[in-house]
Design a protein around this motif. Sequence first.
Motif, PDB file in Angstrom:
ATOM      1  N   ASP A 141       0.799  -1.232   0.000  1.00  0.00           N
ATOM      2  CA  ASP A 141       0.000   0.000   0.000  1.00  0.00           C
ATOM      3  C   ASP A 141       0.832   1.283   0.000  1.00  0.00           C
ATOM      4  O   ASP A 141       0.398   2.300   0.495  1.00  0.00           O
ATOM      5  CB  ASP A 141      -0.950   0.034   1.205  1.00  0.00           C
ATOM      6  N   ASN A 175      -1.800  -0.480  11.256  1.00  0.00           N
ATOM      7  CA  ASN A 175      -2.136  -0.887   9.879  1.00  0.00           C
ATOM      8  C   ASN A 175      -0.987  -0.710   8.885  1.00  0.00           C
ATOM      9  O   ASN A 175      -1.208  -0.797   7.689  1.00  0.00           O
ATOM     10  CB  ASN A 175      -3.379  -0.157   9.382  1.00  0.00           C
ATOM     11  N   ARG A 176       0.230  -0.459   9.348  1.00  0.00           N
ATOM     12  CA  ARG A 176       1.403  -0.324   8.484  1.00  0.00           C
ATOM     13  C   ARG A 176       2.533  -1.190   9.042  1.00  0.00           C
ATOM     14  O   ARG A 176       3.401  -0.705   9.769  1.00  0.00           O
ATOM     15  CB  ARG A 176       1.881   1.125   8.421  1.00  0.00           C
ATOM     16  N   SER A 217      -3.470  -5.553   7.608  1.00  0.00           N
ATOM     17  CA  SER A 217      -3.891  -4.162   7.424  1.00  0.00           C
ATOM     18  C   SER A 217      -5.114  -3.821   8.270  1.00  0.00           C
ATOM     19  O   SER A 217      -5.485  -2.662   8.378  1.00  0.00           O
ATOM     20  CB  SER A 217      -4.157  -3.867   5.951  1.00  0.00           C
TER      21      SER A 217
END
Length: 139
Positions: A8, A23-24, A113
């Motif tokens: 992403d 989420n990273r 994620s």
Amino acid sequence: MRRREPMDLDRTWRHSLPMPMPNRPVCVTLDEAIEQLSRLPTNPRIFLWTDAERRCPPGWGFIAGVRQGVPPQGIEAELEAWMIQYPSAWLVVDMRDGVITPSTHRSLEIVLSNVNRSVLILVSNSSQNENWPQWVLPE
């Protein structure tokens, strides 16, 4: 198994990440993780999502990434229950050589994620070309 471009992020990603963000996920070796975690002002609770409890360093919790007779949906359900039980804990996903990657019904990238907390991807060798950016605390 691992892609060569960050998840992403656009293809021009060239820098490491100073801190894992929700989420990273970020990549790190075991030695790098232990060293950088020791430098944090507070020690977060750490759980290793791996294929065997014996792989956990002292002081780290264990989450089964595979279990005989448990389908991938069950492994994901256990991870979701863990997230409710330990809302501020960090997740370390064991993707080192020779380790069975956690069994998930959805792609691992989608699962990670949606974890909404700090996630470290444990790899065998540090590399700028992993699927996720490296975690490197500033000096």
